[in-house]
Scaffold this motif. Sequence first.
Motif, mmCIF file in Angstrom:
data_model
loop_
_atom_site.group_PDB
_atom_site.id
_atom_site.type_symbol
_atom_site.label_atom_id
_atom_site.label_comp_id
_atom_site.label_asym_id
_atom_site.label_seq_id
_atom_site.Cartn_x
_atom_site.Cartn_y
_atom_site.Cartn_z
ATOM 1 N N PHE A 11 -88.225 -31.463 60.027
ATOM 2 C CA PHE A 11 -86.873 -31.587 60.218
ATOM 3 C C PHE A 11 -86.382 -33.227 60.335
ATOM 4 N N CYS A 13 -83.572 -35.261 62.171
ATOM 5 C CA CYS A 13 -82.474 -34.933 63.245
ATOM 6 C C CYS A 13 -82.426 -35.929 64.061
ATOM 7 N N LYS A 78 -76.835 -35.519 59.158
ATOM 8 C CA LYS A 78 -76.770 -34.841 57.885
ATOM 9 C C LYS A 78 -75.406 -34.687 57.179
ATOM 10 N N ASN A 82 -78.664 -28.476 52.754
ATOM 11 C CA ASN A 82 -80.161 -28.638 52.632
ATOM 12 C C ASN A 82 -80.769 -28.071 51.070
ATOM 13 N N HIS A 85 -84.589 -24.631 52.899
ATOM 14 C CA HIS A 85 -84.297 -23.959 54.126
ATOM 15 C C HIS A 85 -84.851 -22.861 54.509
ATOM 16 N N ARG A 134 -76.387 -21.827 60.449
ATOM 17 C CA ARG A 134 -76.773 -23.248 60.660
ATOM 18 C C ARG A 134 -77.261 -23.320 62.315
ATOM 19 N N ASN A 139 -78.310 -27.552 60.245
ATOM 20 C CA ASN A 139 -79.317 -27.259 59.204
ATOM 21 C C ASN A 139 -78.903 -25.721 58.845
#
Length: 144
Positions: A11, A13, A78, A82, A85, A134, A139
């Motif tokens: 991920f 982030c 972001k 995505n 996922h 989410r 995400n």
Amino acid sequence: MSSVKQFQVTFDCAEPERVARFWCEVLGYVVPPPPAGFATWDDYGRSLPPENQGAWFACADPSGVGPRLFFQRVPEGKVVKNRVHLCVRVGTGLVGAERLATLQAERARLVELGAVCERVLLADEENESCIVMRDIEGNEFCLD
């Protein structure tokens, strides 16, 4: 014929440890032990140059079956949906009202952790119910 390979899911982030600990709670994963020579992850982090402190974090399935999740800090936020996922399989084998109730109970638990419910997709002629969510950094994932 090639053999099955182990893999991890990575991920991007802003806050790797925060997001990793969220997913530990979602999946029942654990934070692996710190590197050799360090009593805690905080001790390890303090040993790094300032620009590398908090740059990544990971969590793992305690049974060793599921993939490792790796979280890396990136400078940009972001901005789009995505392309990949996770589907958290909490309703496997359940149908109808029983499945929906199980999904809704898990949704309530995850909202308490900071997740956001995007929408509930109710069963139709082709598909069973699922819930689009989410995580704490936006995400997308599904409760399936």
